[in-house]
Design a protein around this motif. Structure first.
Motif, PDB file in Angstrom:
ATOM      1  N   GLU A 111      47.279  44.787  34.553  1.00  0.00           N
ATOM      2  CA  GLU A 111      46.982  43.731  35.333  1.00  0.00           C
ATOM      3  C   GLU A 111      45.763  44.147  36.174  1.00  0.00           C
ATOM      4  OE1 GLU A 111      50.782  40.711  35.792  1.00  0.00           O
ATOM      5  OE2 GLU A 111      50.532  42.612  37.100  1.00  0.00           O
ATOM      6  N   ILE A 112      45.989  45.325  36.945  1.00  0.00           N
ATOM      7  CA  ILE A 112      44.968  45.785  37.886  1.00  0.00           C
ATOM      8  C   ILE A 112      43.749  46.126  36.767  1.00  0.00           C
ATOM      9  CG2 ILE A 112      44.465  48.113  38.867  1.00  0.00           C
ATOM     10  CD1 ILE A 112      47.235  48.219  39.729  1.00  0.00           C
ATOM     11  N   HIS A 113      43.861  46.744  35.687  1.00  0.00           N
ATOM     12  CA  HIS A 113      42.459  47.003  34.922  1.00  0.00           C
ATOM     13  C   HIS A 113      41.790  45.813  34.599  1.00  0.00           C
ATOM     14  CE1 HIS A 113      40.043  49.139  32.011  1.00  0.00           C
ATOM     15  NE2 HIS A 113      40.456  48.220  30.934  1.00  0.00           N
ATOM     16  N   ALA A 114      42.462  44.683  34.389  1.00  0.00           N
ATOM     17  CA  ALA A 114      41.766  43.361  33.896  1.00  0.00           C
ATOM     18  C   ALA A 114      40.908  42.957  35.227  1.00  0.00           C
ATOM     19  CB  ALA A 114      42.839  42.314  33.670  1.00  0.00           C
ATOM     20  N   LEU A 115      41.758  43.030  36.521  1.00  0.00           N
ATOM     21  CA  LEU A 115      40.918  42.483  37.713  1.00  0.00           C
ATOM     22  C   LEU A 115      39.759  43.512  37.995  1.00  0.00           C
ATOM     23  CD1 LEU A 115      44.044  41.324  39.934  1.00  0.00           C
ATOM     24  CD2 LEU A 115      42.191  40.026  38.612  1.00  0.00           C
ATOM     25  N   VAL A 116      40.024  44.727  37.681  1.00  0.00           N
ATOM     26  CA  VAL A 116      38.847  45.897  38.054  1.00  0.00           C
ATOM     27  C   VAL A 116      37.764  45.378  37.040  1.00  0.00           C
ATOM     28  CG1 VAL A 116      38.345  48.008  37.735  1.00  0.00           C
ATOM     29  CG2 VAL A 116      40.258  47.608  38.764  1.00  0.00           C
ATOM     30  N   ILE A 117      37.969  45.408  35.819  1.00  0.00           N
ATOM     31  CA  ILE A 117      36.807  44.961  35.179  1.00  0.00           C
ATOM     32  C   ILE A 117      36.282  43.675  35.575  1.00  0.00           C
ATOM     33  CG2 ILE A 117      36.244  44.175  32.635  1.00  0.00           C
ATOM     34  CD1 ILE A 117      38.296  46.041  31.647  1.00  0.00           C
ATOM     35  N   ASP A 118      36.987  42.515  35.828  1.00  0.00           N
ATOM     36  CA  ASP A 118      36.376  41.529  36.339  1.00  0.00           C
ATOM     37  C   ASP A 118      35.465  41.372  37.756  1.00  0.00           C
ATOM     38  OD1 ASP A 118      36.449  38.426  36.200  1.00  0.00           O
ATOM     39  OD2 ASP A 118      37.097  38.692  38.138  1.00  0.00           O
ATOM     40  N   GLU A 119      36.160  42.309  38.481  1.00  0.00           N
ATOM     41  CA  GLU A 119      35.192  42.592  39.985  1.00  0.00           C
ATOM     42  C   GLU A 119      34.040  43.386  39.626  1.00  0.00           C
ATOM     43  OE1 GLU A 119      34.541  42.646  43.961  1.00  0.00           O
ATOM     44  OE2 GLU A 119      36.114  41.617  42.919  1.00  0.00           O
ATOM     45  N   ALA A 120      34.173  44.307  38.805  1.00  0.00           N
ATOM     46  CA  ALA A 120      32.834  45.255  38.283  1.00  0.00           C
ATOM     47  C   ALA A 120      31.695  44.403  37.957  1.00  0.00           C
ATOM     48  CB  ALA A 120      33.336  46.434  37.432  1.00  0.00           C
ATOM     49  N   LYS A 121      32.371  43.346  36.946  1.00  0.00           N
ATOM     50  CA  LYS A 121      31.548  42.503  36.196  1.00  0.00           C
ATOM     51  C   LYS A 121      30.615  41.627  37.266  1.00  0.00           C
ATOM     52  CE  LYS A 121      29.583  40.962  32.369  1.00  0.00           C
ATOM     53  NZ  LYS A 121      28.573  39.795  33.138  1.00  0.00           N
ATOM     54  N   LYS A 122      31.567  40.971  38.055  1.00  0.00           N
ATOM     55  CA  LYS A 122      30.871  40.169  39.236  1.00  0.00           C
ATOM     56  C   LYS A 122      29.754  40.971  39.974  1.00  0.00           C
ATOM     57  CE  LYS A 122      34.886  37.289  39.901  1.00  0.00           C
ATOM     58  NZ  LYS A 122      35.723  36.681  40.801  1.00  0.00           N
ATOM     59  N   ARG A 123      30.180  42.298  40.184  1.00  0.00           N
ATOM     60  CA  ARG A 123      29.143  43.190  41.086  1.00  0.00           C
ATOM     61  C   ARG A 123      27.971  43.557  40.577  1.00  0.00           C
ATOM     62  NH1 ARG A 123      31.321  46.050  45.762  1.00  0.00           N
ATOM     63  NH2 ARG A 123      33.218  45.157  46.297  1.00  0.00           N
ATOM     64  N   SER A 124      28.083  43.635  39.248  1.00  0.00           N
ATOM     65  CA  SER A 124      26.962  44.123  38.208  1.00  0.00           C
ATOM     66  C   SER A 124      26.134  42.861  38.044  1.00  0.00           C
ATOM     67  CB  SER A 124      27.383  44.370  36.874  1.00  0.00           C
ATOM     68  OG  SER A 124      28.222  45.720  36.765  1.00  0.00           O
ATOM     69  N   ASP A 125      26.690  41.587  37.791  1.00  0.00           N
ATOM     70  CA  ASP A 125      25.816  40.576  37.765  1.00  0.00           C
ATOM     71  C   ASP A 125      25.244  40.197  38.884  1.00  0.00           C
ATOM     72  OD1 ASP A 125      26.639  40.089  35.203  1.00  0.00           O
ATOM     73  OD2 ASP A 125      28.380  38.655  35.950  1.00  0.00           O
TER      74      ASP A 125
ATOM     75  N   ILE B 272      43.120  44.701  45.736  1.00  0.00           N
ATOM     76  CA  ILE B 272      43.174  43.910  44.218  1.00  0.00           C
ATOM     77  C   ILE B 272      44.715  44.167  43.918  1.00  0.00           C
ATOM     78  CG2 ILE B 272      43.108  44.250  41.945  1.00  0.00           C
ATOM     79  CD1 ILE B 272      40.146  45.335  42.225  1.00  0.00           C
ATOM     80  N   GLY B 273      45.487  45.124  44.446  1.00  0.00           N
ATOM     81  CA  GLY B 273      46.677  45.300  44.058  1.00  0.00           C
ATOM     82  C   GLY B 273      47.560  44.279  44.979  1.00  0.00           C
ATOM     83  N   MET B 274      46.961  44.181  46.326  1.00  0.00           N
ATOM     84  CA  MET B 274      47.779  43.057  47.226  1.00  0.00           C
ATOM     85  C   MET B 274      47.539  41.740  46.721  1.00  0.00           C
ATOM     86  SD  MET B 274      49.418  44.856  49.734  1.00  0.00           S
ATOM     87  CE  MET B 274      49.474  43.283  50.680  1.00  0.00           C
TER      88      MET B 274
ATOM     89  N   GLN C 253      51.136  45.447  37.492  1.00  0.00           N
ATOM     90  CA  GLN C 253      51.259  46.316  36.372  1.00  0.00           C
ATOM     91  C   GLN C 253      49.779  47.034  35.986  1.00  0.00           C
ATOM     92  OE1 GLN C 253      53.987  46.944  34.416  1.00  0.00           O
ATOM     93  NE2 GLN C 253      54.995  45.737  36.410  1.00  0.00           N
ATOM     94  N   PRO C 254      49.594  48.055  35.569  1.00  0.00           N
ATOM     95  CA  PRO C 254      48.478  48.808  35.141  1.00  0.00           C
ATOM     96  C   PRO C 254      47.484  47.729  34.482  1.00  0.00           C
ATOM     97  CG  PRO C 254      50.298  50.395  34.738  1.00  0.00           C
ATOM     98  CD  PRO C 254      50.912  48.976  34.859  1.00  0.00           C
TER      99      PRO C 254
END
Length: 541
Positions: free
Chosen positions: A150-164, A134-136, A147-148
């Protein structure tokens, strides 16, 4: 109940003595090599669970079922005069079926909406390689260090995709399992007996046929898939640790199966079972080992014709026990020779052991499914004094009895007051007069002189009818049943007793909305006991 417990204890003692004493199995029996201390201990533990359940709960279940089916308990039946009414006006069945149907509609709406979801936590955690990826991605897009936020927003988005995606996978698996049909059985059992039980998810091997095209044309192949499996467990088949009041506090739980010889041979073919002790047991017990329990006799009596004989024995059927509970790691190593490391697992482990009498036919560690025991409980009303709950029949016990008493009294009174009652002095009737022959304008010829001439040969009494009073009494008890069960009659379409604003469409709609408050409590009990832990176990599976 005391006699029933004595019978159960005697039955277990005889069975255990048969397999434990030296003369029970000949010295040259092939079963000698399969008997272990662990098998003896678990079989004795099952006997304790069996006796405890028979003492504390089975009679209540039988009364619940009789009440649901509209039959009197034997002690009540014995007190009713043979010439009196035996009518049973069952409101219990209607209310059980109503609340079960309404709960099923709430949990599984017709539009297909799920009653569960898989969502990430507010601060989800992902693996380190994924975080680096994600950082890359951010650096490639922005050309600078991420920025922290930005990483947090992408982590939440990725976790939501995996949960769905996980939610879709579980939804597909539950559809294959016919989860809704299974849950309907769990709900009804909980409303009837107070406890509904769901088992799973466990592993199931399924075969799927596919066609592939090769150089020589189409060829059919069979693909073996590993899929999750769950099922509804009747309360009669489960023997939990009765010394606790909450499922999470159980030390063990047994499930009892009855297999015929063919089913037991099929069990021996499975790779996860030890086939030799199974085949040796069948050879040593060609007629089976399954005895008819007292509760099974009572259940058969509820379903059989009065003239049919009650079953006394089972032929070619075998009792198999499945144990889930905590065992000493050393016992599994020493008695069964399992390859375990006590220093890693600890002194006790959650295990799954299968038995025929005291013969262990399977032993393994409990699979990692998010819970030590794959059993989940729905309670209609939790009994704080025991591990089982109370159902609608127990809540309505007194109301149902009072309704039946008033209806029987009304029918008996109606039968007596249906016509006049004749008192006849046959000594004063002329020869040939039949006092039992009654018809309009009947004339009785009589005799008698002196004081007898002043006595009446036929006296007529007209008993008073109290039908109205008895109907009012029955209606009062019906209203009380609505109150104590919080399942009013208008919930299942009976609007005859709705008064005031409830007689209008809007008012009735408001009343129906108010009853849903009670249903929310029941669905909350279901979600806490079944949905949340089971879907979590499906996630771990």
């Amino acid at each position: 109940m005391i006699e029933q417990r004595k019978d159960e204890e005697q039955q277990f003692d005889q069975t255990y003595e048969r397999i434990s004493q030296e003369d029970a199995v000949p010295n040259d029996s092939p079963l000698d090599d399969h008997i272990t201390n662990l098998g003896n201990t678990l079989f004795e533990l099952f006997g304790e669970a069996e006796r405890d359940r028979a003492q504390f709960i089975e009679e209540d279940w039988l009364r619940d079922l009789r009440q649901y089916k509209g039959e009197y308990d034997p002690d009540v039946e014995a007190k009713i005069d043979p010439f009196r009414s035996r009518a049973f006006m069952s409101i219990t069945k209607t209310k059980v079926n109503t609340i079960s149907a309404r709960m099923a509609d709430l949990l599984f709406p017709a539009n297909g909406e799920k009653n569960w979801s898989v969502n990430p936590t507010p601060i989800p955690e992902l693996s380190m390689p994924l975080m680096e990826r994600i950082g890359m991605q951010i650096m490639q897009v922005t050309g600078r260090a991420p920025q922290p936020e930005e990483i947090h927003a992408l982590v939440i988005d990725e976790a939501k995709k995996r949960s769905d995606q996980m939610s879709k996978t579980i939804e597909d698996q539950l559809a294959e399992l016919k989860y809704r049909d299974i849950i309907r059985q769990v709900i009804k059992s909980g409303n009837l007996y107070g406890t509904g039980i769901l088992k799973g998810p466990l592993n199931k091997h399924t075969e799927v046929q596919r066609w592939i095209k090769g150089p020589n044309g189409w060829t059919q192949i069979v693909i073996e898939n590993l899929t999750p499996y769950c099922e509804f467990i009747p309360v009669w088949d489960l023997y939990p640790d009765m010394s606790v009041t909450e499922p999470e506090d159980m030390n063990y739980i047994f499930q009892r199966y009855i297999f015929n010889r063919k089913q037991l041979y099929e069990l021996a073919k499975r790779n996860d079972f030890n086939n030799k002790p199974i085949k040796d047991f069948i050879e040593s017990h060609p007629e089976g080992n399954a005895a008819i329990k007292n509760h099974e006799t009572n259940l058969k009596d509820l379903s059989r014709d009065e003239l049919s004989p009650s079953p006394t024995a089972r032929r070619n059927q075998y009792q198999v026990l499945e144990f889930w509970g905590y065992l000493k790691t050393k016992d599994l190593i020493d008695d069964l020779g399992l390859d375990l490391d006590e220093s890693i697992l600890g002194p006790e482990v959650a295990a799954n052991v299968w038995l025929i009498d005291n013969i262990v036919i399977k032993a393994t560690l409990a699979p990692a499914i998010g819970s030590s025991f794959p059993y989940y409980f729905y309670y209609y009303s939790k009994d704080e004094t025991g591990i089982f709950g109370e159902g609608i029949p127990r809540v309505l016990r007194h109301s149902q009895s009072l309704i039946n008493s008033s209806v029987r009294a009304m029918l008996d009174n109606a039968a007596i007051s249906a016509g006049p009652i004749f008192e006849v002095n046959t000594d004063l009737l002329s020869p040939g007069e039949d006092p039992t022959s009654i018809y309009p304008f009947r004339v009785f010829h009589r005799e008698g002189q002196g004081s007898e001439a002043t006595s009446r040969a036929v006296n007529i009494f007209n008993p008073r009818a109290y039908t109205k009073e008895f109907m009012q009494m029955a209606e009062f008890f019906m209203n009380m049943a609505d109150e104590v069960s919080v399942i009013p009659r208008y919930m299942y379409g009976d609007t005859n007793n709705v008064r005031g604003a409830g007689a209008t469409a809007t008012g009735l709609s408001l009343l129906m909305g108010a009853t849903n408050v009670t249903l929310k409590d029941q669905t909350k009990n279901f979600d806490d006991g079944i949905t949340i832990p089971f879907i979590r176990a499906m996630y771990f599976w």
